[in-house]
Design a protein around this motif. Sequence first.
Motif, mmCIF file in Angstrom:
data_model
loop_
_atom_site.group_PDB
_atom_site.id
_atom_site.type_symbol
_atom_site.label_atom_id
_atom_site.label_comp_id
_atom_site.label_asym_id
_atom_site.label_seq_id
_atom_site.Cartn_x
_atom_site.Cartn_y
_atom_site.Cartn_z
ATOM 1 N N MET A 1 34.253 43.724 38.028
ATOM 2 C CA MET A 1 35.376 43.495 38.927
ATOM 3 C C MET A 1 36.651 44.009 38.268
ATOM 4 S SD MET A 1 38.245 41.344 39.612
ATOM 5 C CE MET A 1 38.100 39.635 39.190
ATOM 6 N N ASN A 23 33.077 33.412 41.212
ATOM 7 C CA ASN A 23 32.346 34.647 41.528
ATOM 8 C C ASN A 23 31.354 35.052 40.437
ATOM 9 O OD1 ASN A 23 33.610 35.907 44.143
ATOM 10 N ND2 ASN A 23 35.333 35.097 42.968
ATOM 11 N N TYR A 25 31.426 36.909 37.713
ATOM 12 C CA TYR A 25 31.353 38.333 37.400
ATOM 13 C C TYR A 25 30.819 38.549 35.985
ATOM 14 C CZ TYR A 25 34.490 38.960 41.421
ATOM 15 O OH TYR A 25 35.049 38.950 42.674
ATOM 16 N N ASP A 222 41.308 42.673 44.675
ATOM 17 C CA ASP A 222 40.394 42.947 43.578
ATOM 18 C C ASP A 222 39.310 43.893 44.077
ATOM 19 O OD1 ASP A 222 37.593 41.905 43.882
ATOM 20 O OD2 ASP A 222 38.589 39.996 44.180
ATOM 21 N N SER A 224 35.489 44.815 43.548
ATOM 22 C CA SER A 224 34.234 44.351 42.966
ATOM 23 C C SER A 224 33.142 45.374 43.252
ATOM 24 C CB SER A 224 33.838 42.992 43.561
ATOM 25 O OG SER A 224 34.858 42.039 43.368
#
Length: 286
Positions: A1, A23, A25, A222, A224
């Motif tokens: 991300m 999330n 990541y 953002d 991703s």
Amino acid sequence: MLLESPGQLRTKSLSLGEYIRTNYYDLVALTENWLGSTVDKKCISEFVPASYSIKHVPPPEGRRGGGLALLYKSALDVRLLSSSTGVHYKLVKCEHSIENQRVRLAVVYRPPPSQQHGLTTSAFLDEWSTFLTDYAIDRREVLVVGDFNFNLDVDTDSHAQCFLDALKACGFQQHVREPTHIHGHTLAVVISRDTNDVVSDATFTDPVLCDQLGKASRDHFDVSFTTNLPKPVPIRKLVSYRKFSKIDMEAFRQDITNSPLLGSTSGSMDTLFNAYNDGIYNDGTS
């Protein structure tokens, strides 16, 4: 991300940390985070989750703004190669190794052109060509993310087209195709070689980071994306816990009533401490 220019993270660190944890990541790149002073260590600890590590490069001393960071799950083997700073861009170089495969990672931020600081687009493009040539001849897999302050979606922007042409000439591709700012325009990049499909499924989300008062800040999206790079084997941990719903509450109350701590008349700290421990463990029945 990739999260572009979250700006004054001192006021949004808790919100960012929760966003990363939610999330989950594997890697998180931050550009222009404005973190560099000694007091910012507490702020950094607030947005770096417990299971993550960070490579952080602060802005030049005395310079307002700037700062780059790469967060990653601690199980990943990420090594900082350098944090060299070109005249016209800021750069963090890392290497990720897994299953005999090495990946060259880079987080890049290019400040907007400025006559005051002597930053020109033409000079940046010259430096950028040198950077790309170095990466093009490297045998490792390549992944470059960052914010270059070009409107890459504008076909009539000659500087943006020169930037994209340089990528193509060196065998790279740019994966971001949507606006990355709430007011439009594609400013962020995710770059890999054009001979493979290492990057896929790029999505764009407004993180809506909030300050300590709950006031939302909306600016950059953002970016991703997923990669086909192998992941490390998950670390197994043995976790012990109690099923509180299975506790006999009446027996629990009786154990507390019979605790030596409640029946002790001594004012000695050692005696009270031992009585407390005896009452807590109580033969493992409570």
